[in-house]
Design an enzyme around this catalytic site. Structure first.
Site, PDB file in Angstrom:
ATOM      1  N   SER A 120      49.560  78.748  20.618  1.00 33.29           N
ATOM      2  CA  SER A 120      49.351  79.577  19.431  1.00 33.29           C
ATOM      3  C   SER A 120      48.961  80.997  19.819  1.00 33.29           C
ATOM      4  CB  SER A 120      48.210  79.013  18.574  1.00 33.29           C
ATOM      5  OG  SER A 120      48.545  77.761  18.065  1.00 33.29           O
ATOM      6  N   HIS A 141      56.597  77.243  18.305  1.00 34.58           N
ATOM      7  CA  HIS A 141      55.296  77.035  17.672  1.00 34.58           C
ATOM      8  C   HIS A 141      55.464  76.222  16.397  1.00 34.58           C
ATOM      9  CE1 HIS A 141      51.563  78.569  15.521  1.00 34.58           C
ATOM     10  NE2 HIS A 141      51.107  77.960  16.585  1.00 34.58           N
ATOM     11  N   GLU A 153      58.218  78.450  14.678  1.00 31.64           N
ATOM     12  CA  GLU A 153      58.356  79.863  15.053  1.00 31.64           C
ATOM     13  C   GLU A 153      58.865  79.919  16.490  1.00 31.64           C
ATOM     14  OE1 GLU A 153      54.921  82.033  12.465  1.00 31.64           O
ATOM     15  OE2 GLU A 153      54.211  80.663  13.990  1.00 31.64           O
ATOM     16  N   ASN A 191      50.122  83.064  11.632  1.00 30.84           N
ATOM     17  CA  ASN A 191      48.713  83.291  11.949  1.00 30.84           C
ATOM     18  C   ASN A 191      48.323  84.757  11.874  1.00 30.84           C
ATOM     19  OD1 ASN A 191      47.742  80.699  12.228  1.00 30.84           O
ATOM     20  ND2 ASN A 191      48.491  80.505  14.330  1.00 30.84           N
TER      21      ASN A 191
HETATM   22  N1  LIG Z   1      45.609  72.632  16.449  1.00 31.47           N
HETATM   23  C1  LIG Z   1      46.424  73.476  15.837  1.00 31.47           C
HETATM   24  O1  LIG Z   1      46.270  73.798  14.650  1.00 31.47           O
HETATM   25  C2  LIG Z   1      47.622  74.067  16.568  1.00 31.47           C
HETATM   26  C3  LIG Z   1      48.721  74.507  15.824  1.00 31.47           C
HETATM   27  C4  LIG Z   1      49.849  75.008  16.494  1.00 31.47           C
HETATM   28  C5  LIG Z   1      49.814  75.081  17.886  1.00 31.47           C
HETATM   29  N2  LIG Z   1      48.714  74.655  18.597  1.00 31.47           N
HETATM   30  C6  LIG Z   1      48.771  74.725  20.069  1.00 31.47           C
HETATM   31  O2  LIG Z   1      49.159  73.427  20.557  1.00 31.47           O
HETATM   32  C7  LIG Z   1      48.546  73.176  21.848  1.00 31.47           C
HETATM   33  C8  LIG Z   1      47.775  71.870  21.776  1.00 31.47           C
HETATM   34  O3  LIG Z   1      46.787  71.965  20.779  1.00 31.47           O
HETATM   35  P1  LIG Z   1      46.126  70.646  20.135  1.00 31.47           P
HETATM   36  O4  LIG Z   1      45.284  71.132  19.015  1.00 31.47           O
HETATM   37  O5  LIG Z   1      47.164  69.599  19.928  1.00 31.47           O
HETATM   38  O6  LIG Z   1      45.186  70.179  21.382  1.00 31.47           O
HETATM   39  P2  LIG Z   1      44.352  68.809  21.526  1.00 31.47           P
HETATM   40  O7  LIG Z   1      43.077  69.189  22.176  1.00 31.47           O
HETATM   41  O8  LIG Z   1      44.326  68.043  20.250  1.00 31.47           O
HETATM   42  O9  LIG Z   1      45.243  67.936  22.563  1.00 31.47           O
HETATM   43  C9  LIG Z   1      45.472  68.338  23.891  1.00 31.47           C
HETATM   44  C10 LIG Z   1      45.988  67.124  24.677  1.00 31.47           C
HETATM   45  O10 LIG Z   1      46.403  67.595  25.971  1.00 31.47           O
HETATM   46  C11 LIG Z   1      45.986  66.647  26.953  1.00 31.47           C
HETATM   47  N3  LIG Z   1      45.870  67.328  28.245  1.00 31.47           N
HETATM   48  C12 LIG Z   1      44.969  68.253  28.619  1.00 31.47           C
HETATM   49  N4  LIG Z   1      45.212  68.657  29.879  1.00 31.47           N
HETATM   50  C13 LIG Z   1      46.312  67.979  30.301  1.00 31.47           C
HETATM   51  C14 LIG Z   1      47.068  67.969  31.492  1.00 31.47           C
HETATM   52  N5  LIG Z   1      46.742  68.746  32.524  1.00 31.47           N
HETATM   53  N6  LIG Z   1      48.141  67.156  31.564  1.00 31.47           N
HETATM   54  C15 LIG Z   1      48.479  66.362  30.526  1.00 31.47           C
HETATM   55  N7  LIG Z   1      47.805  66.343  29.355  1.00 31.47           N
HETATM   56  C16 LIG Z   1      46.732  67.138  29.245  1.00 31.47           C
HETATM   57  C17 LIG Z   1      44.668  66.115  26.426  1.00 31.47           C
HETATM   58  O11 LIG Z   1      44.353  64.846  27.000  1.00 31.47           O
HETATM   59  C18 LIG Z   1      44.943  66.033  24.913  1.00 31.47           C
HETATM   60  O12 LIG Z   1      45.479  64.768  24.557  1.00 31.47           O
HETATM   61  C19 LIG Z   1      47.697  74.413  22.175  1.00 31.47           C
HETATM   62  O13 LIG Z   1      48.458  75.266  22.992  1.00 31.47           O
HETATM   63  C20 LIG Z   1      47.462  75.052  20.794  1.00 31.47           C
HETATM   64  O14 LIG Z   1      47.306  76.452  20.870  1.00 31.47           O
HETATM   65  C21 LIG Z   1      47.633  74.123  17.974  1.00 31.47           C
END
Ligand SMILES: NC(=O)c1ccc[n+]([C@@H]2O[C@H](COP(=O)([O-])OP(=O)(O)OC[C@H]3O[C@@H](n4cnc5c(N)ncnc54)[C@H](O)[C@@H]3O)[C@@H](O)[C@H]2O)c1
Length: 291
Positions: A120, A141, A153, A191
């Site tokens: 993001s 995204h 996106e 965003n």
């Molecule tokens: N939460 C939101 O609203 C949102 C929306 C759009 C995009 N994003 C983006 O999506 C991405 C993930 O966000 P999220 O909220 O799903 O995170 P999250 O914390 O819910 O999940 C992250 C996952 O990644 C795993 N992980 C961490 N390090 C790892 C590694 N080295 N190898 C394999 N797995 C690993 C963790 O075990 C976990 O299951 C981020 O880049 C975030 O910016 C988030």
């Protein structure tokens, strides 16, 4: 134009699980990799429950949920993503972690495989720079919850080839999503205005203007939004809101993008949103039961 058959998803948290559902539902063999076996088990359960609900609501035919789940393979071994034509990364918002993962993927995947990040806030060009294949790298995204929201996106990095972007666009459409093109800039399209707007709402609460439930009701009733801003913020998570603010404010210097003090207090209190059971609302079994 879309030649993808097998999709890899890295990270099965909030976003990765939803993206994996989208890929499997669109008919792709889907391999989900995470370091944490417990998270993978949870992702499988959440996907099965979501698809079962889709059958009950008449959005999928009887038995289709089981067929989709048969496409859904989970692993803690990154080398099992070797046969993926497209890999979408959705792990923590940390450049070093993302670089480490893409370096490993670059070693195991075929030359034609395209890498995408669901980041993001981090620059696509910067992530691509440490991937070993910046020309075959793109930003994708998805919106939360990915399994229900159609928008993606799409942003090319500085070195993304035209062919890669065209293939990624076709893949996004094959997923059943609606792609839009945006520059590689923090906030992309949504965003850019959602973060300052959410901060206004958070400051309203801090100043005691209204209660979260009343603000949500006002916005849903008058503006026709499916979710109130505080319901959405609880899904996004306060930790993610902080990162979004830091990234957007760092680039734009827009005062309304600066992180409101209440967000930091809520993080300190463990009120991250749905994921911790309490944010602006309280959650019991993932359902709102009171402010
Ligand atoms: N939460 C939101 O609203 C949102 C929306 C759009 C995009 N994003 C983006 O999506 C991405 C993930 O966000 P999220 O909220 O799903 O995170 P999250 O914390 O819910 O999940 C992250 C996952 O990644 C795993 N992980 C961490 N390090 C790892 C590694 N080295 N190898 C394999 N797995 C690993 C963790 O075990 C976990 O299951 C981020 O880049 C975030 O910016 C988030």
């Amino acid at each position: 134009m879309n030649h993808t058959q097998t999709v890899g998803v890295v990270g099965c948290g909030t976003m990765g699980t939803g993206i994996a559902i989208v890929a499997a539902r669109a008919g792709f063999k889907t391999r989900i990799y995470d370091l944490n076996a417990g998270n993978l088990e949870l992702a499988r359960k959440q996907a099965a429950a979501f698809l079962k609900k889709s059958v009950e609501r008449g959005k999928l035919a009887e038995g289709e949920d089981a067929q989709i789940m048969a496409q859904f393979m989970t692993t803690t071994d990154i080398s099992e993503l070797a046969d993926c034509d497209f890999v979408i990364e959705a792990v923590f918002e940390d450049l070093k972690v993302k670089h480490t993962i893409f370096k490993q993927l670059n070693d195991v995947c075929a030359d034609h495989t395209i890498f995408a990040s669901n980041t993001s806030t981090i620059s696509i060009t910067e992530i691509a720079g440490g991937s070993g294949r910046a020309d075959r790298f793109v930003g994708m995204h998805f919106c939360l919850p990915a399994q229900m929201m159609k928008l993606v996106e799409m942003s090319p990095g500085m070195n993304t080839s035209e062919e890669t972007f065209a293939r990624a666009w076709a893949f996004s459409e094959a997923l059943g999503q609606r792609p839009v093109c945006t520059r590689d800039t923090p906030g992309f399209i949504l965003n850019y205005f959602l973060v300052p707007w959410h901060n206004d709402v958070i400051n309203m609460i801090d100043q005691g203007v209204a209660e979260p439930a009343d603000i949500d009701l006002a916005v849903k009733t008058a503006l026709g939004y499916p979710l109130g801003p505080l319901e959405l913020l609880d899904m996004v998570g306060m930790d993610t809101q902080l990162l979004l603010c830091e990234a957007l404010h760092g680039v734009t210097n827009e005062p309304r993008a600066a992180c409101p003090p209440l967000v930091k207090r809520m993080i300190g209190a463990g009120r991250l949103g749905r994921k911790s059971g309490r944010g602006f609302h309280r959650y019991d079994n993932n359902k709102i039961f009171g402010a």
